[in-house]
Design an enzyme around this catalytic site. Structure first.
Site, PDB file in Angstrom:
ATOM      1  N   ASN A 112       0.844  -1.198   0.000  1.00 26.58           N
ATOM      2  CA  ASN A 112       0.000   0.000   0.000  1.00 26.58           C
ATOM      3  C   ASN A 112       0.880   1.249   0.000  1.00 26.58           C
ATOM      4  O   ASN A 112       2.111   1.150   0.009  1.00 26.58           O
ATOM      5  CB  ASN A 112      -0.959  -0.023   1.185  1.00 26.58           C
TER       6      ASN A 112
ATOM      7  N   LYS B  61       9.336 -16.550 -11.031  1.00 27.94           N
ATOM      8  CA  LYS B  61       8.572 -15.427 -11.564  1.00 27.94           C
ATOM      9  C   LYS B  61       7.432 -15.937 -12.467  1.00 27.94           C
ATOM     10  O   LYS B  61       7.667 -16.787 -13.342  1.00 27.94           O
ATOM     11  CB  LYS B  61       9.514 -14.525 -12.380  1.00 27.94           C
TER      12      LYS B  61
ATOM     13  N   ILE C  18      -2.825  -7.826  13.650  1.00 23.76           N
ATOM     14  CA  ILE C  18      -1.752  -7.805  14.658  1.00 23.76           C
ATOM     15  C   ILE C  18      -2.220  -7.091  15.930  1.00 23.76           C
ATOM     16  O   ILE C  18      -2.029  -7.569  17.058  1.00 23.76           O
ATOM     17  CB  ILE C  18      -0.480  -7.115  14.103  1.00 23.76           C
TER      18      ILE C  18
END
Ligand code: CTP
Length: 401
Positions: free
Chosen positions: A210, A289, A309
């Protein structure tokens, strides 16, 4: 909790029989969680070895002004800047006169001259030298320049004389300094902060993440440290320097962040979860990949939910205060209030991340602090100022509730 926790203390030991007592001072400062470096004059080294002080302080002792190797490691100006306070104990008559004259012909006098930090001086000398008009004149001069004098004490002296001039006992020196130093809002508290994004790997070259830059969490870590707390920072991948005196651990994924939090959480008083933890991670990590293939026009990545968390921490019901951040793009206050309750937090910092000027990666922020009892808006300002206000709020409303 000591006011000296986290302070950088430079202990200058000058020549005199009381030099051996400086070893006890190092121990007291270390026990108070201060960072201690020791500087010894030539005279001091005749009474106690640098090796003893090195073993106690855990750092190489500073002795020379013109030693290129030592200066390259930490020069006298750097040493002066590093110290929050300088303690001269014992301070001989000769060193006192150097301080009064503003000399700079050895490491001790040069560092003291270059420093703007608090200066504490514990004189120790023969009673006649102490009474001498010239010493008393020097003393008045250094007091005028802002030095704080501790002692000396009276009694029998090493030379057999009786009178004023003995160095004050280390425990007393320690308490006088501790009482003089301003107490930070979070003095001696242990604070664990998470910051930045997490990256959830898809294959060796791709990840889900993000826009968090970590700036808010790092700024908080720095300001909290400035308020006397012992700060540990767990950071996702960011491009930021570690604030001075903050212990930092780098992690990549939410899972790694969670393990590190679990490892460190038991030993802290406040947990601040400023990290933008990825809520999901790829179900499967591809070892090689992923190739796009000429016939493939669509691809789906299955995701698993990461653990929360912060919730894992509050579920443990440890004896600590918890602070979360709510990153929202709509219905800011309602969503943040829900998170406050669902995650059972002491404080949530509601952050509108839809506005580019205050959201992720910007230098400013505008937030609302929400507890079960009240709300307080902090208008748009630098992340440094926002951090200061959050800390004031934590000190006044969260810790003391
Ligand atoms: N948090 C966390 N672990 C997660 C997700 C979030 O510890 N897996 C913490 C964040 O550090 C923050 C708080 O929970 O302090 C709220 O995070 P936020 O991203 O605003 O909300 P989410 O709980 O993830 O909920 P949603 O994405 O639905 O808004």
């Amino acid at each position: 909790m000591s006011n000296l926790a986290n302070k950088n203390i430079l202990l200058c030991v000058t020549g005199g029989i009381a030099a051996y007592k400086a070893a006890e001072l190092v121990r007291l400062f270390k026990t108070a969680n201060a960072f201690v470096r020791v500087l010894m004059t030539q005279g001091a080294q005749e009474f106690i070895t640098p090796l003893t002080m090195q073993a106690l302080s855990g750092d190489k002792v500073h002795t020379d002004l013109l030693n290129t190797e030592a200066e390259a490691a930490m020069g006298h100006i750097e040493l002066a800047k590093w110290s929050d306070l300088i303690v001269v104990a014992p301070c001989s008559a000769n060193s006192l006169s150097k301080l009064a004259e503003g000399r700079g012909d050895d490491l001790f006098s040069a560092v003291c001259l270059a420093s703007e930090s608090d200066l504490f001086v514990a004189p120790a000398m023969n009673q006649a030298m102490w009474k001498d008009m010239r010493t008393q004149k020097n003393l008045k001069r250094i007091i005028k320049f802002g030095a704080k004098i501790i002692g000396p004490a009276s009694g029998e002296q090493a030379c057999g004389d009786i009178g004023e001039g003995r160095m004050t006992e280390p425990k007393e020196i320690f308490s006088e300094i501790e009482n003089e130093i301003e107490c930070g809002l979070l003095a001696g508290r242990k604070v664990l902060i998470t910051a930045g994004p997490t990256q959830e790997m898809i294959d060796p070259v791709r990840f889900i993440s993000n826009k968090s830059s970590g700036k808010m969490g790092f700024s908080l870590a720095e300001e909290i440290k400035n308020q006397g707390a012992i700060v540990t920072l767990i950071s996702g991948p960011v491009n930021l320097d570690t604030p001075d005196k903050v212990k930092r651990f780098d992690v990549q994924s939410a899972k790694e962040m969670q393990s590190k939090v679990e490892e460190l959480i038991e030993d802290c008083d406040i947990f601040i979860s400023a990290a933008a933890v990825a809520d999901f991670k790829p179900k499967k990590y591809e070892q090689k990949k992923i190739k796009k293939g000429s016939e493939v026009h669509q691809m789906k990545i299955e995701l698993d939910k990461n653990f929360d968390i912060l919730k894992t921490v509050t579920d443990k019901k440890l004896n600590l205060k918890t602070v979360g951040f709510a990153a929202e793009t709509e219905d800011l206050i309602n969503n943040a209030e829900k998170k406050l309750v669902e995650k059972n937090l002491d404080l949530i910092v509601a952050n509108d991340v839809s506005d580019q000027s205050i959201g992720f990666d910007s230098d400013e922020n505008e937030v609302t602090l929400i507890t079960k009892l009240e709300k307080k808006k902090i208008k748009k300002t630098s992340k440094k100022n926002v951090s200061k206000k959050i800390i004031e709020f934590i000190a006044q409303k969260v810790i003391n509730d």
